[in-house]
Design an enzyme around this catalytic site. Structure first.
Site, PDB file in Angstrom:
ATOM      1  N   ARG A 162       0.801  -1.223   0.000  1.00 42.68           N
ATOM      2  CA  ARG A 162       0.000   0.000   0.000  1.00 42.68           C
ATOM      3  C   ARG A 162       0.840   1.283   0.000  1.00 42.68           C
ATOM      4  NH1 ARG A 162      -2.404  -3.485  -1.493  1.00 42.68           N
ATOM      5  NH2 ARG A 162      -4.344  -4.416  -0.729  1.00 42.68           N
ATOM      6  N   SER A 212     -11.368   0.229   2.517  1.00 44.28           N
ATOM      7  CA  SER A 212     -10.787  -0.343   3.728  1.00 44.28           C
ATOM      8  C   SER A 212     -10.241   0.772   4.621  1.00 44.28           C
ATOM      9  CB  SER A 212      -9.656  -1.313   3.382  1.00 44.28           C
ATOM     10  OG  SER A 212     -10.161  -2.426   2.670  1.00 44.28           O
ATOM     11  N   GLU A 283      -5.537   3.180   6.648  1.00 41.10           N
ATOM     12  CA  GLU A 283      -5.165   3.140   5.238  1.00 41.10           C
ATOM     13  C   GLU A 283      -5.560   4.444   4.557  1.00 41.10           C
ATOM     14  OE1 GLU A 283      -6.375   0.413   1.390  1.00 41.10           O
ATOM     15  OE2 GLU A 283      -5.869  -0.618   3.246  1.00 41.10           O
TER      16      GLU A 283
END
Length: 299
Positions: A162, A212, A283
């Site tokens: 990520r 998310s 995130e």
């Protein structure tokens, strides 16, 4: 290129939260983007990049300076047998279907990701065991410090989970070249359908959400599992709530504020830490005016 003054940003985010930006620009071409970013950089004005508005919490108080939204940069073309080029604003689900029509596989994982190419590259977006790092050949960026267009290879981007090495303080994604592989269109569309059906069963797509919420801290025990087992489903703060369908999704029940969201994320973090002694890291990215206390969530 139109300039909008004191433009509310909630409509431009998938969570439908966000106060006014002092200035909003929406370039459609590389030339327009470079023109506005270079001008702001040269005059010392504050500027921020906004893509598709997913994986993002925008302050309800608002955003100082100029916001440059790249979602209208949507050129897509096939360059070679297995190579496509897509501008920063192209939505991943649209790109996956574009590839399928051209019998190109490799993007099926992205069909349930509501973001754009630019954001997906910056955050190395992924799902179903695949991610952007697997398919990116190169990325064209504008570097405001150098005042030049720069091509970064997959190695230059140094993708990790990520993350990429793109620095949003002075670098802007213009487009990406993706290396795919040929397959039967029926096979590709079958995978796309399966991934879409999985998303419908497991994610709260009926409510505004940013995707998310927390990064998975462990490969075998994801954030959703930890939050679920700790009893987070159904928790609320104001108009923000943890989805009853997936514990790693925060939804907007209608009029949620960024304060509602940060209060809820803090409670979620505390619950998992109290239960498992594991620290969850958001995130989501942030944009705009947040208090130091709110920003401790990201530290």
């Amino acid at each position: 290129m139109e300039e909008r003054v004191n433009e509310p940003l909630a409509r431009y985010t998938t969570l439908r939260i966000g106060g006014p930006a002092e200035h909003l620009y929406q370039p459609q071409t590389t030339e327009e983007l470079v023109s506005i970013v270079s001008r702001l950089q040269n005059t010392g004005e504050t500027w921020h990049i906004l893509g598709g508005g997913s994986n993002l919490l925008v302050s309800s108080v608002g955003v100082t300076g100029s916001v440059i939204r790249t979602a209208q940069m949507t050129d897509t073309k096939r360059l070679d047998t297995n190579l496509i080029e897509a501008s920063a604003g192209v939505r991943l689900p649209h790109l996956a279907r574009f590839a399928a029509v051209h019998h190109l596989a490799g993007l099926e994982f992205s069909v349930g990701i509501p973001g754009t190419v630019g954001g997906a590259v910056v955050m190395n977006a992924g799902a179903h065991g695949s991610c952007m790092a697997d398919i990116v050949e190169s990325v064209l960026i504008y570097d405001a410090l150098k005042n030049s267009l720069v091509t970064l290879t997959n190695n230059d981007l140094a993708f990790t989970y990520r993350r990429s090495k793109i620095d949003l303080n002075h670098q802007v994604v213009i487009s990406a070249r993706l290396k795919l592989h040929e397959d039967l269109q029926t096979n590709i569309e079958a995978k796309i359908k399966a991934n879409e059906e999985y998303r419908l069963k497991t994610q709260p797509i009926g409510f505004p959400n940013a995707g998310s919420t927390f990064v998975n801290p462990e490969p075998k025990r994801g954030a959703g599992f930890l939050l679920d087992q700790a009893g987070a489903k159904g928790m609320t703060c104001g108009q923000a709530a943890v989805s009853a369908l997936h514990a790693n999704f925060v939804i907007n029940l209608g009029q949620a504020t960024s304060q509602d969201a940060t209060d809820l994320l803090k409670r979620m973090q505390e619950l998992v830490y109290t239960t498992y002694a594991i620290s969850l890291h958001p995130e989501w990215k942030t944009l705009g005016k947040f208090s130091d206390e709110e920003l401790t969530l990201w530290k």
